[in-house]
Design a protein around this motif. Structure first.
Motif, PDB file in Angstrom:
ATOM      1  N   GLU A  19       0.842  -1.205   0.000  1.00  0.00           N
ATOM      2  CA  GLU A  19       0.000   0.000   0.000  1.00  0.00           C
ATOM      3  C   GLU A  19       0.876   1.253   0.000  1.00  0.00           C
ATOM      4  N   CYS A  20       1.899   1.218   0.831  1.00  0.00           N
ATOM      5  CA  CYS A  20       2.790   2.381   0.959  1.00  0.00           C
ATOM      6  C   CYS A  20       3.454   2.702  -0.379  1.00  0.00           C
ATOM      7  N   ASN A  21       3.949   1.677  -1.045  1.00  0.00           N
ATOM      8  CA  ASN A  21       4.601   1.870  -2.338  1.00  0.00           C
ATOM      9  C   ASN A  21       3.609   2.427  -3.359  1.00  0.00           C
ATOM     10  N   VAL A  37      -5.385  -5.515  -6.754  1.00  0.00           N
ATOM     11  CA  VAL A  37      -4.666  -6.483  -5.923  1.00  0.00           C
ATOM     12  C   VAL A  37      -5.332  -6.581  -4.553  1.00  0.00           C
ATOM     13  N   SER A  38      -5.699  -5.462  -3.983  1.00  0.00           N
ATOM     14  CA  SER A  38      -6.367  -5.444  -2.674  1.00  0.00           C
ATOM     15  C   SER A  38      -7.713  -6.162  -2.739  1.00  0.00           C
ATOM     16  N   ASP A  43     -10.951 -11.256  -1.393  1.00  0.00           N
ATOM     17  CA  ASP A  43     -11.990 -12.158  -1.897  1.00  0.00           C
ATOM     18  C   ASP A  43     -11.698 -13.581  -1.422  1.00  0.00           C
ATOM     19  N   LYS A  44     -12.459 -14.052  -0.438  1.00  0.00           N
ATOM     20  CA  LYS A  44     -12.241 -15.378   0.151  1.00  0.00           C
ATOM     21  C   LYS A  44     -12.437 -16.487  -0.876  1.00  0.00           C
ATOM     22  N   ARG A  45     -13.347 -16.300  -1.805  1.00  0.00           N
ATOM     23  CA  ARG A  45     -13.586 -17.302  -2.842  1.00  0.00           C
ATOM     24  C   ARG A  45     -12.329 -17.500  -3.687  1.00  0.00           C
ATOM     25  N   LEU A  46     -11.697 -16.412  -4.053  1.00  0.00           N
ATOM     26  CA  LEU A  46     -10.462 -16.509  -4.827  1.00  0.00           C
ATOM     27  C   LEU A  46      -9.335 -17.120  -4.007  1.00  0.00           C
ATOM     28  N   GLU A  47      -9.332 -16.824  -2.720  1.00  0.00           N
ATOM     29  CA  GLU A  47      -8.316 -17.404  -1.839  1.00  0.00           C
ATOM     30  C   GLU A  47      -8.444 -18.926  -1.800  1.00  0.00           C
ATOM     31  N   VAL A  48      -9.682 -19.406  -1.698  1.00  0.00           N
ATOM     32  CA  VAL A  48      -9.914 -20.852  -1.683  1.00  0.00           C
ATOM     33  C   VAL A  48      -9.498 -21.470  -3.017  1.00  0.00           C
ATOM     34  N   GLU A  49      -9.862 -20.826  -4.121  1.00  0.00           N
ATOM     35  CA  GLU A  49      -9.470 -21.335  -5.444  1.00  0.00           C
ATOM     36  C   GLU A  49      -7.952 -21.379  -5.584  1.00  0.00           C
TER      37      GLU A  49
END
Length: 107
Positions: A19-21, A37-38, A43-49
Motif C-alpha cells: 500500500e505504501c509503495n 490487488v487489494s 476475496d475469500k472465494r479466490l483465496e480458496v481457489e
C-alpha cells in the motif's frame, strides 16, 4: 537511465507490492493495480481457489518425484540385468521380483 520513469515505478511496485509503495507512486496505473490487488486479496472465494490450485500443483509435483524415482529404479535394474539375478536386483532397487522379471523379459 533510458527507462521511462513510469516504467521504473511499475517495476518498483511489482518488486514490492505494498500500500505504501502504491500511495507514494504518481502513476494512476499503479494505484489502479494496487486497488485490484487489494480486492483480490480480500476475496475469500479466490483465496480458496488459489489454495486449491496450490494443492493440486503440489500433488502433481509429488507424483512427478515418485515417477522419477521409479524410472530411476527401473534404469538401475536394467543396467544390472547382465550381472545379477532377479532376486538381488529386486532387493537392491526396491522393485518387486515380478517387476524385475518384466524388465528382463522386455530387454
Amino acid at each position: 537511465d533510458d527507462v521511462d520513469e513510469s516504467l521504473k515505478e511499475l517495476l518498483r511496485y511489482i518488486e514490492n507490492t505494498t500500500e505504501c509503495n502504491a500511495e507514494e507512486s504518481k502513476s494512476s496505473l499503479i494505484k489502479m493495480l494496487n486497488n485490484k490487488v487489494s480486492q483480490v486479496k480480500q476475496d475469500k472465494r479466490l483465496e480458496v481457489e488459489y489454495m486449491t490450485l496450490l494443492e493440486i500443483k503440489e500433488r502433481e509435483f509429488q507424483k512427478g518425484i515418485q515417477l522419477g524415482k521409479i524410472e530411476g529404479k527401473v534404469e538401475i535394474a536394467h543396467n544390472l540385468l547382465d550381472v545379477l539375478d532377479d532376486e538381488t536386483i529386486a532387493l537392491k532397487t526396491g522393485l518387486t521380483i515380478e517387476e524385475v522379471r518384466r524388465i528382463r523379459d522386455e530387454n
